[in-house]
Design a protein around this motif. Sequence first.
Motif, mmCIF file in Angstrom:
data_model
loop_
_atom_site.group_PDB
_atom_site.id
_atom_site.type_symbol
_atom_site.label_atom_id
_atom_site.label_comp_id
_atom_site.label_asym_id
_atom_site.label_seq_id
_atom_site.Cartn_x
_atom_site.Cartn_y
_atom_site.Cartn_z
ATOM 1 N N ASP A 100 0.747 -1.329 0.043
ATOM 2 C CA ASP A 100 0.010 -0.096 -0.016
ATOM 3 C C ASP A 100 0.922 1.284 0.028
ATOM 4 N N LEU A 101 2.045 1.056 -0.065
ATOM 5 C CA LEU A 101 2.937 2.355 -0.413
ATOM 6 C C LEU A 101 3.248 2.762 -1.673
ATOM 7 N N GLY A 102 2.836 3.967 -2.070
ATOM 8 C CA GLY A 102 3.171 4.735 -3.223
ATOM 9 C C GLY A 102 4.347 5.780 -2.962
ATOM 10 N N MET A 103 5.465 5.792 -3.847
ATOM 11 C CA MET A 103 6.359 6.937 -3.541
ATOM 12 C C MET A 103 6.816 7.498 -4.939
ATOM 13 N N GLU A 104 7.037 8.767 -4.616
ATOM 14 C CA GLU A 104 7.738 9.617 -5.648
ATOM 15 C C GLU A 104 9.205 9.891 -5.131
ATOM 16 N N TYR A 105 10.063 9.959 -5.885
ATOM 17 C CA TYR A 105 11.360 10.747 -5.357
ATOM 18 C C TYR A 105 11.931 11.600 -6.587
ATOM 19 N N VAL A 106 12.419 12.685 -6.010
ATOM 20 C CA VAL A 106 13.055 13.588 -6.955
ATOM 21 C C VAL A 106 14.378 14.142 -6.376
ATOM 22 N N GLY A 107 15.294 14.191 -7.130
ATOM 23 C CA GLY A 107 16.704 14.864 -6.966
ATOM 24 C C GLY A 107 17.658 13.754 -6.913
ATOM 25 N N HIS A 108 18.869 13.905 -6.075
ATOM 26 C CA HIS A 108 19.902 13.060 -6.088
ATOM 27 C C HIS A 108 20.528 12.899 -4.913
ATOM 28 N N GLY A 109 20.075 12.350 -3.864
ATOM 29 C CA GLY A 109 20.567 12.262 -2.726
ATOM 30 C C GLY A 109 21.848 11.488 -2.355
ATOM 31 N N SER A 110 22.076 11.397 -1.229
ATOM 32 C CA SER A 110 23.230 10.421 -0.833
ATOM 33 C C SER A 110 22.962 9.756 0.421
ATOM 34 N N PRO A 111 23.302 8.393 0.472
ATOM 35 C CA PRO A 111 22.773 7.813 1.684
ATOM 36 C C PRO A 111 23.416 8.371 3.086
ATOM 37 N N GLU A 112 24.659 9.084 2.873
ATOM 38 C CA GLU A 112 25.082 9.652 3.965
ATOM 39 C C GLU A 112 24.486 11.273 4.203
ATOM 40 N N ASP A 113 23.576 11.628 3.688
ATOM 41 C CA ASP A 113 22.920 12.793 3.864
ATOM 42 C C ASP A 113 22.095 12.641 5.217
ATOM 43 N N THR A 114 21.706 13.689 5.769
ATOM 44 C CA THR A 114 20.896 13.813 6.894
ATOM 45 C C THR A 114 19.243 13.882 6.439
ATOM 46 N N THR A 115 18.532 13.085 7.098
ATOM 47 C CA THR A 115 17.078 12.913 6.352
ATOM 48 C C THR A 115 16.260 13.567 7.527
ATOM 49 N N VAL A 116 15.196 14.258 7.107
ATOM 50 C CA VAL A 116 14.413 14.924 7.689
ATOM 51 C C VAL A 116 12.735 14.615 7.387
ATOM 52 N N VAL A 117 12.229 14.199 8.333
ATOM 53 C CA VAL A 117 10.699 13.674 7.938
ATOM 54 C C VAL A 117 9.555 14.770 8.269
#
Length: 401
Positions: free
Chosen positions: A327-344
């Motif tokens: 039941d998850l639908g996701m759209e992603y835009v950009g070019h992040g890195s796994p080392e980036d800080t995430t904000v929810v």
Amino acid sequence: MESIVVLGGGLAAASVVSELRERGYTGALSLVSEETELPYERPPLSKGFLQGKEEPADFTVHDASWYASHDVALRLGVAAISIETAKRQVLLADGSALDYDQLVLATGSRASLGGGTPMPGYDLPGVHVLRTLADAKSLRAELAEGAQVAVVGSGWIGMEVAATARQRGARVTVYSPSEIPLAKVFGERLGNHLLELHQSNGVDVRTARVQGIEEVDGHLQVLSDAGSSRADLVLLAIGALPNLQLAETAGLQVDSGVVVDASLRSSDARILAVGDIAQAFNTALRRQLRVEHWDNAIRQGKLAAATLAGEEGSYDWLPYFFTDQFDLGMEYVGHGSPEDTTVVRGDMESGEFLMFWQDGLKITAAANINIWDANDTLRGLVGREIAADRLSDPAIELKDL
């Protein structure tokens, strides 16, 4: 009159020929594909088609009558085997040759079978890959309720097929080379969310590397460093390799893909590359980038047509992709890195939230999860510097950030 030849049978190739005719190009136009099907979109192969909700006609870009009425010469079911740049000619496997004034490579990717040496057992009956419609038809035919499905790999294709198989009533085991699937793409926070989603839906996700597959007493046996287990069918989803053979025979500059400039021209000015194989200079990110996604195939196809028509244009958009799992639908835009800080922004447990990736204060990527009509706004935020507390604050409208 000028002749343009497009090599490939996917969305990027179809986008090139469509846009050329829409722009008024009236010269000779040929599309060559090793596959026998008309050019089609590939995302449904692991989603709607595999679920039984879509059929090929639903994701074929144009029907045969469109190509006929737009005077596009189709050469389906025949492979291009080499490019003679001095003669400006493409040699085909049936012994014929096509002359070109300009050539577009849209040869896509093929499934990896396991590094330099194919995984032992890759060619056993019941062992599948998923890159083409033929692959998807074969997999769908065996994906029965109650079947024991083993998915080797935990990237996009593997996790989408795992979700689809589970929704069709199969028992599913995913062999993931990393403890958190997709963490190398998104970092651990979203990776953990996706892992928990699969586990809560009954997918057995094991951190294990698979050494090979055997046939034992009429059943498949998956051999991994976590032991062996039985399967009725196995999907190898261990990555994709860009089809660069033609580019290499043509002597083009090749790195992880065909190296092209911001207008998609290669080191031979008469040859362009688009889609999965194009390692193109992105003017927004100021770097060479190779992207294997639906949106990029469409946009690069249109850009290539503009370049062929002599117009000014550049690869200046941010990468975009989407996924559907359970039941998850996701759209992603950009070019992040796994080392980036995430904000929810929002409640991850509710299943509806936004996520941002930041390098310092700079937003490198953003995603909307089960919150629709937000992606265009998120696209406008990527590249800006915004404090994390403002990004996470639902009291502040996105448009006011």
